[in-house]
Design an enzyme around this catalytic site. Structure first.
Site, short mmCIF file in Angstrom:
data_model
loop_
_atom_site.label_atom_id
_atom_site.label_comp_id
_atom_site.label_asym_id
_atom_site.label_seq_id
_atom_site.Cartn_x
_atom_site.Cartn_y
_atom_site.Cartn_z
N LYS A 111 0.83 -1.20 0.00
CA LYS A 111 0.00 0.00 0.00
C LYS A 111 0.87 1.25 0.00
O LYS A 111 0.56 2.23 -0.66
CB LYS A 111 -0.95 0.01 1.21
CG LYS A 111 -2.08 -1.00 1.03
CD LYS A 111 -3.19 -0.79 2.02
CE LYS A 111 -4.15 -1.96 2.00
NZ LYS A 111 -5.25 -1.84 1.10
N LYS A 193 -3.35 -11.82 -6.92
CA LYS A 193 -4.19 -12.72 -6.11
C LYS A 193 -5.66 -12.41 -6.36
O LYS A 193 -6.02 -11.25 -6.55
CB LYS A 193 -3.85 -12.46 -4.63
CG LYS A 193 -4.40 -13.45 -3.66
CD LYS A 193 -4.18 -12.98 -2.23
CE LYS A 193 -5.11 -11.85 -1.87
NZ LYS A 193 -5.26 -11.57 -0.44
N LYS A 196 -11.13 -9.70 -2.82
CA LYS A 196 -12.43 -9.02 -2.68
C LYS A 196 -12.40 -7.63 -3.28
O LYS A 196 -13.41 -7.10 -3.68
CB LYS A 196 -12.76 -8.87 -1.20
CG LYS A 196 -13.03 -10.12 -0.46
CD LYS A 196 -12.93 -9.87 1.06
CE LYS A 196 -12.53 -11.12 1.78
NZ LYS A 196 -11.58 -10.93 2.86
P1 TYM Z 1 -8.61 -12.47 4.53
O1 TYM Z 1 -9.99 -12.09 4.96
O2 TYM Z 1 -7.91 -11.60 3.55
O3 TYM Z 1 -8.65 -13.93 3.95
C1 TYM Z 1 -9.25 -14.99 4.69
C2 TYM Z 1 -8.54 -16.30 4.36
O4 TYM Z 1 -8.68 -16.56 2.95
C3 TYM Z 1 -7.39 -16.77 2.37
N1 TYM Z 1 -7.40 -16.22 1.01
C4 TYM Z 1 -6.97 -16.89 -0.06
N2 TYM Z 1 -6.47 -18.13 -0.20
C5 TYM Z 1 -6.14 -18.52 -1.44
N3 TYM Z 1 -6.28 -17.74 -2.55
C6 TYM Z 1 -6.76 -16.48 -2.45
N4 TYM Z 1 -6.91 -15.73 -3.53
C7 TYM Z 1 -7.14 -16.01 -1.16
N5 TYM Z 1 -7.67 -14.84 -0.70
C8 TYM Z 1 -7.81 -14.99 0.62
C9 TYM Z 1 -6.43 -16.01 3.28
O5 TYM Z 1 -5.12 -16.46 3.16
C10 TYM Z 1 -7.04 -16.26 4.65
O6 TYM Z 1 -6.63 -17.50 5.16
N6 TYM Z 1 -5.85 -11.14 8.46
C11 TYM Z 1 -6.73 -12.15 7.92
C12 TYM Z 1 -7.93 -12.45 8.81
C13 TYM Z 1 -7.56 -12.78 10.20
C14 TYM Z 1 -7.04 -14.03 10.67
C15 TYM Z 1 -6.85 -13.86 12.07
C16 TYM Z 1 -6.73 -15.23 10.05
C17 TYM Z 1 -7.66 -11.96 11.27
N7 TYM Z 1 -7.24 -12.59 12.40
C18 TYM Z 1 -6.35 -14.91 12.86
C19 TYM Z 1 -6.22 -16.27 10.83
C20 TYM Z 1 -6.04 -16.10 12.21
C21 TYM Z 1 -7.23 -11.68 6.57
O7 TYM Z 1 -7.28 -10.52 6.29
O8 TYM Z 1 -7.70 -12.70 5.80
#
Ligand code: TYM
Length: 329
Positions: A111, A193, A196
């Protein structure tokens, strides 16, 4: 039984990337682990969200967790803000994190490199809150997609640092990342990637996409002019991504799919991938439609908040005692 925790941040609708990289794994693991899955709503507000959209996205996320097969009898499902200990331990973690560590986080660096203006302090310190999310439950494993590995590694460092300073308190967690499906790429730009925040809306499939639209997105996915169906991630990233999607959703080895379609045109393969994706989405959407109109979400969240709070409060109190924050009388 070993413990596992993970979460998703619904800054928009959940995507096929979330499903393949994370959600379907939570479902697979729930029989063999003590599973905690939450909706990371505090993480959503590091950037402005329209309040109405945010609230709908949170409700949909819980409904989708259930629709994808998470079973509240096996897994504890909760909303982050229902457990107050997250914000409190998040602050404590921030006091144990160095600025240099946060500046090295890929998301923040990306960013900054893009020259984004008005980045919030919450965005910068968000890995500290994520560490708290994990450490509160003394989770042994954290199933995530590839992009979250760096955050879990920081969590390990923070847990070890805290334990060294104040005595054994936290379990040091390990990330669990699948070999296939850990990083699903955008259909319109396979160098990025699937996410969203896809601006074109062509590269990302949402779990609640109309099936005809999902099919269209796959049929018009960017591929290459080589014209040979084979596994060459470097030169045929778009094709590789489509095969990886189908392989993840069917549990068929990628090579098996290549062998079936070898010598045929990309259109045939895309048609197969579209069938597989629409099958998965169709099943999820049918269940989602039943759940969203029931009282199940309310019941699951109230039950989940109680179970999660009991564990999280206990860990937080131990951490506060170790630090010396409590007055004994
Ligand atoms: P987030 O919301 O971006 O994504 C949630 C989960 O989905 C996986 N993911 C993907 N895997 C494969 N290909 C993709 N294109 C793809 N996009 C998303 C992410 O790797 C993730 O596992 N910071 C985290 C949320 C969070 C969290 C936590 C996760 C907050 N606290 C504690 C685990 C433990 C996040 O923004 O994920």
């Amino acid at each position: 039984m070993k413990r596992m925790l993970s979460g998703i941040k619904p800054t928009g609708q959940l995507t096929l990337g979330n499903y393949i990289g994370a959600l379907r794994n939570f479902v697979n693991y729930q029989d063999d682990y003590e599973m905690f899955v939450f909706v990371a709503n505090l993480h959503c507000i590091t950037e402005y969200q329209d309040p109405k959209d945010l609230s709908k996205n949170l409700t949909d996320a819980i409904a989708l967790y259930l629709a994808c097969g998470l079973d509240p009898k096996k897994a504890t499902i909760f909303l982050q803000t229902d457990v107050h200990a997250h914000a409190e331990l998040g602050y404590i973690m921030a006091c144990n994190t160095y600025l240099g560590e946060l500046s090295r986080m890929t998301q923040f660096k990306d960013k900054t490199a893009k020259g984004e203006k008005n980045m919030t302090a919450g965005l910068y310190t968000y890995p500290c809150l994520m560490a708290a999310d994990i450490l509160l439950y003394n989770a042994n494993y954290v199933p995530v997609g590839e992009d979250q590995k760096q955050h879990v590694e920081l969590t390990r460092d923070l847990a070890q640092r805290f334990n060294n300073k104040y005595g054994e308190t936290f379990v040091v967690p390990e990330p669990l990342i699948n070999k296939v499906g850990a990083r699903i790429m955008s259909l319109s730009d396979p160098s990025k990637k699937m996410s969203k925040s896809d601006e074109t809306n062509k590269g990302c499939i949402y779990l609640l996409d109309d099936l005809a639209l999902a099919r269209k997105k796959i049929m018009s996915a960017v591929t290459d002019s080589i014209g040979v169906i084979q596994l060459d991630k470097e030169n045929q990233a778009g094709l590789y991504n489509l095969i990886e999607i189908a392989s993840s959703l069917t549990n068929r080895p990628m090579q098996d799919i290549v062998d079936e379609f070898a010598g045929q045109g990309y259109g045939k393969l895309k048609g197969y991938v579209a069938d597989v994706v629409c099958d998965t989405l169709g099943t999820i959407q049918n269940r989602y439609n039943e759940i969203i109109h029931s009282r199940q979400i309310e019941e699951v969240l109230s039950d989940g908040a109680k179970k999660a709070s009991a564990i999280a409060d206990n860990t937080l109190n131990t951490a506060k005692e170790k630090i010396g924050l409590e007055i004994k009388y």
